[in-house]
Design an enzyme around this catalytic site. Structure first.
Site, PDB file in Angstrom:
ATOM      1  N   SER A 187       0.829  -1.211   0.000  1.00  0.00           N
ATOM      2  CA  SER A 187       0.000   0.000   0.000  1.00  0.00           C
ATOM      3  C   SER A 187       0.851   1.243   0.000  1.00  0.00           C
ATOM      4  O   SER A 187       0.381   2.326  -0.332  1.00  0.00           O
ATOM      5  CB  SER A 187      -0.843   0.065   1.264  1.00  0.00           C
ATOM      6  OG  SER A 187      -1.378  -1.168   1.581  1.00  0.00           O
TER       7      SER A 187
ATOM      8  N   GLU B   8      -4.395   0.020  -8.654  1.00  0.00           N
ATOM      9  CA  GLU B   8      -3.270   0.820  -9.133  1.00  0.00           C
ATOM     10  C   GLU B   8      -2.159  -0.140  -9.544  1.00  0.00           C
ATOM     11  O   GLU B   8      -1.792  -1.028  -8.781  1.00  0.00           O
ATOM     12  CB  GLU B   8      -2.765   1.753  -8.019  1.00  0.00           C
ATOM     13  CG  GLU B   8      -3.751   2.863  -7.698  1.00  0.00           C
ATOM     14  CD  GLU B   8      -3.429   3.599  -6.397  1.00  0.00           C
ATOM     15  OE1 GLU B   8      -3.675   4.811  -6.339  1.00  0.00           O
ATOM     16  OE2 GLU B   8      -2.975   2.954  -5.426  1.00  0.00           O
TER      17      GLU B   8
ATOM     18  N   ASN C 286      -3.950   6.224  -1.714  1.00  0.00           N
ATOM     19  CA  ASN C 286      -3.577   6.261  -0.298  1.00  0.00           C
ATOM     20  C   ASN C 286      -2.917   7.579   0.081  1.00  0.00           C
ATOM     21  O   ASN C 286      -3.026   8.038   1.223  1.00  0.00           O
ATOM     22  CB  ASN C 286      -2.650   5.096   0.054  1.00  0.00           C
ATOM     23  CG  ASN C 286      -3.441   3.820   0.274  1.00  0.00           C
ATOM     24  OD1 ASN C 286      -4.673   3.850   0.291  1.00  0.00           O
ATOM     25  ND2 ASN C 286      -2.756   2.711   0.433  1.00  0.00           N
TER      26      ASN C 286
ATOM     27  N   HIS D  92      -1.975  -2.798  -6.585  1.00  0.00           N
ATOM     28  CA  HIS D  92      -2.578  -2.354  -5.327  1.00  0.00           C
ATOM     29  C   HIS D  92      -4.103  -2.416  -5.400  1.00  0.00           C
ATOM     30  O   HIS D  92      -4.722  -1.670  -6.163  1.00  0.00           O
ATOM     31  CB  HIS D  92      -2.094  -0.924  -5.022  1.00  0.00           C
ATOM     32  CG  HIS D  92      -2.628  -0.400  -3.733  1.00  0.00           C
ATOM     33  ND1 HIS D  92      -3.103   0.876  -3.576  1.00  0.00           N
ATOM     34  CD2 HIS D  92      -2.782  -1.001  -2.522  1.00  0.00           C
ATOM     35  CE1 HIS D  92      -3.509   1.036  -2.332  1.00  0.00           C
ATOM     36  NE2 HIS D  92      -3.329  -0.090  -1.687  1.00  0.00           N
TER      37      HIS D  92
END
Ligand code: 3HC
Length: 438
Positions: free
Chosen positions: A125, A158, A196, A146
């Site tokens: 992450s 991603e 994130n 991700h």
């Protein structure tokens, strides 16, 4: 090409069966691929199987899957603790806890087992995909992949490329993500990638607000869910992601970028250390019916009803000061709820515009079948416009929703914007005259 058809992908191995790994194994198997779902811990493997069984069971109960599709999915997943099962894998997806050394160790261990053609994906992450990639003999075959929690539900992934990732590898994984029903974006190897990086500053801030008793957990979550239209509030989302994972993500992002936004709120570490890891452990900011359950149950922190017992003054008439977008919306809400509303605008022209705008909005709602004609007429009948503040003398409640319209104020060109905003606010508050003020 390797993943042009499912038949040509021998199988996909998912290593690490925590929340994310289990969700990834499920989504890949649901899309027809054979999956080796691997974790070194027996109990974790058992849990993962149970979670996928329960999730697919729920899908059958909701008519999203047939019973035979469900058994097909479960048949395609081999749950195992044996790393050797990776031998035939074309794609390896690593989803072990967010710890660089651990990830490197797992990949290094697998490196000798898998065929040369393998593509390595890490579901990190926030860690550097580049640093993870150097644990294998062909870093050019490593990408970040991700997923978002819950992996079977969120349609987005991603794909993170490093400076040495082969274009062909990126393309294979892009096609693969399409085949498992995800929309992918390709991004650079930056801490937190795209989502994130944006999300965790906000989640961290919410945890700090809770820690500082700024508001109750329910109110913080309601503000974002109901006020901003997000599917869940930040504290409930932290519980879903896991407080341990969230702490690790923030810690990594903070170390890399030194952005104060990402300095983990101490409460996250305290709670994670105490075993309050969120939904997966049955307790985090909220308490859940059992570990893994989405059902929130009452606990010691539920807001008490004492406040409700204080006698409240009856409100039947409302005044609204203002005629901008927010004021117009507020007037409409009160009128629809049957309150008699008087609003104050700066000119008769603005009074007429507000009423016309509310009529249009109600008419649109009527055309969409959300409101009857009688209710439209009743709501419009509740509204009175005026230009005199004195007309609010007798209302039970006044809402100030005055807009600061900077364009109507002429400031010297050299005035900095913060000074214009400040002066405009003073002007409105003082109801003064611009020339007098300047
Ligand atoms: N696993 C599998 N399926 C799940 C699930 C889970 N954990 N939770 C919910 N679902 C499914 C349900 O079965 C249902 O499927 P259906 O429509 O096919 O019947 C569907 O999702 C909707 O679920 P519910 O009706 O029970 O509940 P909601 O409508 O409230 O949705 C939610 C739940 C999908 C979790 C929604 O609240 C949501 O989208 N929340 C935001 C989640 C989010 O922001 N995720 C990103 C976090 S950041 C991240 O993951 C990055 C990482 O690096 C930390």
């Amino acid at each position: 090409a390797l993943v042009e058809s499912r038949d040509r992908v021998g199988s996909v191995a998912v290593i690490g069966l925590g929340t994310m790994g289990t969700g990834i194994a499920e989504v890949v198997a649901r899309h027809g691929f054979t999956v080796r779902a691997i974790d070194l811990d027996d109990a974790t493997v058992r849990d993962a199987r149970q979670r996928i069984e329960a999730s697919t069971d729920r899908a059958v109960a909701r008519d999203k899957l047939t019973a035979s599709e469900r058994s097909g999915i479960l048949d395609r997943i081999l749950f195992t603790t044996n790393l050797q099962e990776c031998l035939t894998s074309d794609i390896v997806i690593e989803a072990v806890p967010e710890n660089l050394e651990l990830k490197r160790q797992v990949l290094g261990q697998l490196d000798g087992l898998v065929p040369d053609r393998v593509i390595w994906c890490t579901n990190t992450s926030s860690l550097s995909v580049t640093e993870i990639s150097t644990a294998v003999s062909q870093p050019s075959r490593v990408v970040g992949l991700h997923f978002f929690n819950p992996a079977p539900v969120q349609d987005f992934v991603e794909i993170v490329r490093t400076v040495v990732t082969d274009d062909e590898v990126v393309e294979h994984i892009r096609v693969f993500t399409e085949q498992i029903g995800k929309q992918a974006v390709i991004c650079e190897d930056k801490a937190g990638f795209i989502a994130n990086s944006l999300l965790f500053g906000y989640l961290n801030h919410a945890a700090s607000m809770f820690e500082q008793k700024y508001a109750s957990r329910e109110d913080i979550d309601a503000a974002m869910r109901l006020g901003c239209g997000l599917p869940m509030g930040p504290l409930a989302l932290l519980d879903l992601i896991g407080l341990d994972t969230s702490y690790q993500i923030l810690d990594t992002m903070y170390r890399q970028g030194r952005d104060r936004l990402h300095a983990p709120s101490p409460i996250l570490k305290h709670m994670a250390t105490a075993g309050l890891k969120g939904r997966k452990s049955g307790r985090g900011f909220y308490t859940y019916a059992e570990p893994g359950s989405p059902e929130i149950v009452a606990d010691d922190h539920v807001a008490t009803q004492d406040a409700m017992e204080v006698s409240v003054r009856e409100v039947t008439t409302v005044g609204v000061v203002g005629s901008g977008t927010m004021a117009t919306g507020i007037i409409e809400v009160f009128a629809k709820a049957g309150f008699s509303v008087t609003f104050v605008a700066r000119s008769e022209d603005k009074v007429a515009k507000v009423i016309a705008s509310i009529r249009r909005s109600l008419e649109k709602a009527r055309q969409r079948g959300k409101i009857e004609q009688d209710a439209v007429d009743a709501a419009v009948g509740c509204i009175t416009g005026t230009t005199a503040l004195d007309d609010l003398a007798d209302v039970d409640l006044v809402v100030e929703a005055e807009e600061v319209v900077l364009e109507t104020l002429t400031f010297p060109a050299h005035f900095p914007i913060f000074l214009r905003t400040f002066l405009a606010k003073v002007l409105v508050e003082a109801e003064g005259d611009q020339e007098d003020l300047i």
